[in-house]
Structures are given as C-alpha cells and as structure tokens.
Design a protein around this motif. Sequence first.
Motif, short mmCIF file in Angstrom:
data_model
loop_
_atom_site.label_atom_id
_atom_site.label_comp_id
_atom_site.label_asym_id
_atom_site.label_seq_id
_atom_site.Cartn_x
_atom_site.Cartn_y
_atom_site.Cartn_z
N HIS A 162 0.80 -1.22 0.00
CA HIS A 162 0.00 0.00 0.00
C HIS A 162 0.83 1.27 0.00
CE1 HIS A 162 -3.31 -2.72 1.12
NE2 HIS A 162 -4.11 -1.75 0.71
N THR A 163 2.14 1.13 0.03
CA THR A 163 2.97 2.33 0.06
C THR A 163 4.25 2.10 -0.71
OG1 THR A 163 4.16 3.87 1.50
CG2 THR A 163 4.03 1.60 2.25
N SER A 164 4.75 3.16 -1.30
CA SER A 164 6.02 3.08 -2.03
C SER A 164 7.14 3.79 -1.29
CB SER A 164 5.86 3.73 -3.43
OG SER A 164 5.45 5.08 -3.29
N ASP A 165 6.80 4.31 -0.11
CA ASP A 165 7.78 5.07 0.64
C ASP A 165 8.39 4.23 1.76
OD1 ASP A 165 7.20 7.28 -0.89
OD2 ASP A 165 5.59 7.94 0.45
N ARG A 166 9.68 4.41 1.97
CA ARG A 166 10.40 3.86 3.12
C ARG A 166 10.27 2.35 3.23
NH1 ARG A 166 9.23 7.47 8.34
NH2 ARG A 166 11.20 6.49 8.94
N LYS A 167 10.24 1.67 2.11
CA LYS A 167 10.11 0.21 2.13
C LYS A 167 11.27 -0.44 2.87
CE LYS A 167 7.16 -0.65 -1.85
NZ LYS A 167 6.97 -1.46 -3.08
N GLU A 168 12.44 0.14 2.71
CA GLU A 168 13.60 -0.46 3.35
C GLU A 168 13.57 -0.26 4.85
OE1 GLU A 168 15.78 -2.36 1.81
OE2 GLU A 168 14.63 -2.07 -0.02
N ALA A 169 12.83 0.74 5.32
CA ALA A 169 12.81 1.04 6.75
C ALA A 169 12.04 -0.01 7.54
CB ALA A 169 12.22 2.42 6.99
N LEU A 170 11.02 -0.61 6.94
CA LEU A 170 10.24 -1.63 7.63
C LEU A 170 10.95 -2.97 7.42
CD1 LEU A 170 7.79 -2.33 9.29
CD2 LEU A 170 6.47 -2.60 7.19
N ASN A 171 11.79 -3.29 8.36
CA ASN A 171 12.68 -4.44 8.23
C ASN A 171 12.03 -5.68 8.83
OD1 ASN A 171 14.82 -6.35 8.68
ND2 ASN A 171 16.27 -4.67 8.32
N LEU A 172 11.80 -6.69 7.99
CA LEU A 172 11.16 -7.93 8.46
C LEU A 172 12.06 -8.68 9.43
CD1 LEU A 172 8.71 -9.77 8.26
CD2 LEU A 172 9.77 -10.86 6.27
N ASP A 173 13.37 -8.62 9.22
CA ASP A 173 14.30 -9.29 10.13
C ASP A 173 14.17 -8.75 11.55
OD1 ASP A 173 15.26 -10.90 8.12
OD2 ASP A 173 16.97 -9.61 7.66
N THR A 174 13.98 -7.43 11.64
CA THR A 174 13.80 -6.80 12.94
C THR A 174 12.56 -7.34 13.63
OG1 THR A 174 14.85 -4.77 12.17
CG2 THR A 174 13.45 -4.61 14.13
#
Length: 338
Positions: A162-174
């Motif tokens: 739903h968003t194209s912004d800050r995809k790298e910031a939401l870290n699944l590993d975290t």
Amino acid sequence: MEAVKLMRELKTNFEQEMNYLPKETGLCLIESTRENDRQGISGKCRDAKVEDLWSLTSFFGYSTQTFVLAVNLLDRFLAMMKVQPKHLACISISCLHIAAKAVEEECNLSSTNELIRISQCKFTVSDLTRMEKIISEKLNFQLKAITALTFLHLYHRITLSHTSDRKEALNLDTLEAQLKACLCRITFSKAKPSVLALSLLRQELEAMQSVDMVEIARSVQRHLKIADVELLHWRGLVAKCMSDYSSPECSRPNNKKLVWIVSRRTAQNLHTSYCNVPELPTIPEDCWDESESEDSCEDMSSGEESLSSSLGSDAEGPYFPSHFICQSNQRNKYHHTP
C-alpha cells in the motif's frame, strides 16, 4: 489485485488460527507451577528450553519459521500433557526436529545423531523417535500451524503493497527478531497470533513515525475486528519485553556470533558413541485433567548444561539490544574451553 489477494489470505488465516493455539488452562497451570517442582514444568523451565531451541536453530542455520513452529508444537503439547522436567529436553528437541522436517529443505536437515550430540542431552535416537511419535499422535498430526510469524509476514507484505515510501525502513528481520524474543516468554503463548504480530508491527511503525503505515495497520485491525483494548494489552506486554531485553541488567553474551562453549569432558562426549546410553524411561501420558501416574524413573535432568547463554543474535540497532544482533547463516564453529 495483490492487496485484495493478501487480505483474503489474511482473513482465511485469521479464521483458522484458534485451531493451533495451546490450551490456556494448561499454560496457566505451567505458569503457576513452582520452579523446583519435580512433577511439573514451570514457566521458567519452559522459557529456558525455548531459549535453547533458539540457540540450536541458530547453530544449525534453520529459519525463523522452524523455530516458531517448534515453540508452537512444544506449547501445544505441554499445555495438553502433564510431563515431568526430566522429560522436557527430549520433548523440546523432538519438537524442533519435527518442525525442521516440516519446514527445511531435506538437504539442510541435520542428522538425528548430530542434533542429539549438539544439544548435549541424555537420550538416544530411539528415545527421540519414540517421543516424536507421541507428540504427533497427541497433536492429531497437525504438525504445521498458523503462527504469529504467519501474520507478521502477511502484515509486512500488506503494508508494503500500500505504500512506495520507506520500504527499506520496515525491516522484516527486525520484526522476526522481536517475535522470537517474545516467544521466549510463556506469557505470549496465550496471545492470539494475529494480535501478537499486529502488536509488534504497530510498535515498529510508530517508532518509525510513519503515519501512512500506521494507518494501514489500523485498517488491518478494523478488517480483522481486533478490539482496541485487546491490542493495547498485548502492545504493553511487547513493549515491556523489549525494554527488559534492552536493559543493562539483562544477561547476554558479548559475541555477535553464536559460539558453542563446551567443557573438555563435554567435547570428548560429543565424539563418543551414544549407543551405550540407557533409553529414556516411558513417560506417563496423563493429560492435565487426569490423575498423575506414579513415576519411579531415574531423574535424567541432572547435569544437563543450559545452552541459553549461547543464544543466536538476530537484529541490530537502537530498537533492539545487542543480544540480538543479526548473524550470518553460516554454521558456527565450536569453541572448546579447557
């Protein structure tokens, strides 16, 4: 279309998650059991074994999915059956082996002998095989489960779709690292997987101060009809858990890679055949609501070394303590101490 498909998948898993929850009455009995009670598993004893499973998962390079499934199998079994502490090691390793066979590629599976030797437990391959059979039967062969990790992955994909912004910031590993930390506490075994995963997601998104992503998480909450009071309760417990792990008082290794530390005697034993080890005595298969059987078996729990001091690290940054710093997937080597 991708978002619609994900929401449908989310709803399907939400409707089925209750089928894979441990019995809350059994979990409460475990929590109320005294630590030195030789006739039942205490919450602290359970938590220590889950930390051992985390260590073994890291050591063998298994995925987070394997660890989470192993914990789910363990909790479901313990909440159903009244077992004694001396059998817990065999039960927990059996759950890990079952989970690994269900999740991992066959070429990545460790041998049964290797698993027993590295875990440093006092049982044989036949004991492990017999215990796996007991666990499978008691769980009606439902050896795959919908877990908090299932929802965490779905929430992550929905949020990013739903968003194209800050995809790298939401870290699944975290998020996965924080989930594993929570699962080391029996309290979180009573949470609905969908709610626990959403609690972790909301906490991370609010820490990122991403208004758009937080609104997406709220939309997911409304779609699943998760009550604010329920989410608030578990978010508070998640925040406290993360705070405790970040505390300087929290015991954690300084090393960033899992290092298996064993004594010289244990190192020798790791290379010794286990064919002469006596078989684990038959455990009473009493349920929580049944009368307890007499047990005259030899106590096999004495002398077992805890592996929890060698926990694998899983994340890095201010959101999580250095205890869980991300490590490589390579198998870690032994470090023998004199």
